[in-house]
Design an enzyme around this catalytic site. Structure first.
Site, short mmCIF file in Angstrom:
data_model
loop_
_atom_site.label_atom_id
_atom_site.label_comp_id
_atom_site.label_asym_id
_atom_site.label_seq_id
_atom_site.Cartn_x
_atom_site.Cartn_y
_atom_site.Cartn_z
N LYS A 54 0.84 -1.21 0.00
CA LYS A 54 0.00 0.00 0.00
C LYS A 54 0.87 1.25 0.00
O LYS A 54 0.63 2.19 -0.77
CB LYS A 54 -0.91 0.00 1.24
CG LYS A 54 -2.04 -1.03 1.15
CD LYS A 54 -2.73 -1.24 2.50
CE LYS A 54 -3.79 -2.34 2.40
NZ LYS A 54 -4.35 -2.73 3.70
N GLN A 98 -4.00 -1.53 10.05
CA GLN A 98 -4.00 -2.85 9.40
C GLN A 98 -4.55 -3.91 10.37
O GLN A 98 -4.11 -4.00 11.51
CB GLN A 98 -2.58 -3.21 8.96
CG GLN A 98 -2.47 -4.50 8.18
CD GLN A 98 -3.18 -4.46 6.83
OE1 GLN A 98 -3.09 -3.49 6.10
NE2 GLN A 98 -3.91 -5.51 6.51
N ASP A 121 -10.68 3.33 5.27
CA ASP A 121 -11.10 1.92 5.14
C ASP A 121 -12.63 1.80 5.20
O ASP A 121 -13.18 0.75 4.85
CB ASP A 121 -10.49 1.07 6.26
CG ASP A 121 -9.30 0.26 5.78
OD1 ASP A 121 -9.16 0.06 4.55
OD2 ASP A 121 -8.51 -0.19 6.64
#
Ligand code: NAD
Length: 313
Positions: A54, A98, A121
């Site tokens: 990412k 994460q 997210d």
């Protein structure tokens, strides 16, 4: 029939090029550099690979990616303190924690601590709720279902009236996927581990999105001829020759013989997920600057047509 293989790498590359253009415009017009803070707790090898990938892809198009790598022993209170700091930092537009987190940290508490306006997210309940009421202008949409939608919109101008079956009801894929497809005026069914007659339901579907986490779960005999099949699954399996490979939730060769189009694994949904994270980060930067964010879906390259069109006659 042989299905079109939907090239997620190519669609993601096109999307990434458009995001890059937007990043350059933001730099030129308002001297703004979209910035993503990526928080990783612990040394989970898959998570390390995802986070590095990412950050690399963000930096390649001028998005700043600031890594915060914390030891697995990090106290929940210290992680929450870092999130508060990132929430308050005007130079940070997106915050990604994460998952999975170590067992001693409550995932819900952490996700709910992120400022919804920086929650790229799309997991904060505020964003879940905004998507639930169809307000994607204000929501952040979770990256994987957003990527699936953009793949479908790359193929079809209009999804109205299509029967969509989503297999899997997780909060990160199945449920937001359903909200997005309802918003596109599909008739949506969410199937899960307790669903009766999954095969029969699958045979009715113009669109199948498989997010189960079981290799080769969806068989060719379940697929309506001409349907579009989006395979979200990422399963690591050991082949008979001993090789470790990634495979999806769809029995690819069988399904490709019946479907109108199918995504491969790898090279389908995966690249779209990362591109959508970058898109969400730029959306956030635009919102923070008081600018209208771009619309990431583009008109389909193909004329609108519904595979198995009798479904909407
Ligand atoms: P999950 O484990 O949270 O959910 C799986 C879902 O499958 C559940 O809702 C369950 O009810 C359903 N299910 C299980 N057995 C079933 C059965 N026999 N019949 C019908 N439904 C059944 O998984 P998830 O987080 O949604 O991920 C699903 C898959 O997608 C995994 O392989 C994951 O690795 C992959 N994934 C890929 C991406 C990507 O970027 N491509 C992103 C997220 C997840």
């Amino acid at each position: 029939m042989t299905a079109e293989i939907i090239d997620g790498i190519a669609v993601a590359a096109e999307l990434t090029a458009r995001i890059h253009g937007q990043v350059e415009q933001l730099a030129a017009a308002v001297r703004l550099k979209p910035t993503l803070a990526v928080v990783l707790v612990g040394e989970n090898p898959s998570s390390q690979v995802y986070v590095s990938s990412k950050a690399r892809k963000a930096k390649a198009i001028g998005i700043a990616a600031v890594d915060h790598r914390l030891p697995a022993s990090t106290a929940e209170s210290d992680l929450l303190a870092l999130i508060r700091k990132l929430n308050a930092d005007p130079a940070v537009h997106g915050i990604l924690v994460q998952l999975p987190l170590p067992d001693h940290i409550a995932t819900t508490t952490v996700l709910e601590a992120i400022d919804p306006a920086k929650d790229v997210d799309g997991f904060h309940p505020v964003n879940v709720g905004l998507l639930g009421i169809g307000d994607v202008e204000r929501a952040f949409v979770p990256c994987t279902p957003l990527g699936c939608l953009l793949l479908l919109r790359d193929r079809f101008d209009d999804l109205t009236g299509m029967n969509a079956l989503i297999i899997g009801r997780s909060t990160i894929v199945g449920r937001p996927m359903a909200q997005l497809l309802v918003r596109e005026s599909c008739t949506v069914t969410i199937a899960h581990s307790k669903t009766a007659d999954l095969e029969g339901r699958c045979r009715q579907a113009d669109i199948v999105v498989a997010a189960v986490g079981r290799p080769d779960f969806v068989r060719g005999s379940w697929i309506k001829p001409g349907a579009t099949v989006i395979d979200v699954g990422i399963n690591r399996v050991t082949r008979a020759d001993g090789a470790n490979v990634l495979t999806g939730d769809v029995a690819f060769a069988e399904v490709a013989a019946v479907a109108g189009a199918v995504t491969p694994v790898p090279g389908g949904v995966g690249p779209m997920t990362i591109a959508c994270l970058l898109a969400n980060t730029v959306t956030s930067a635009c919102r923070h600057a008081g600018l209208a964010p771009p619309r990431w879906a583009v008109p389909a390259r193909k004329p609108a047509s519904i595979q198995g069109a009798a479904a909407v006659a």
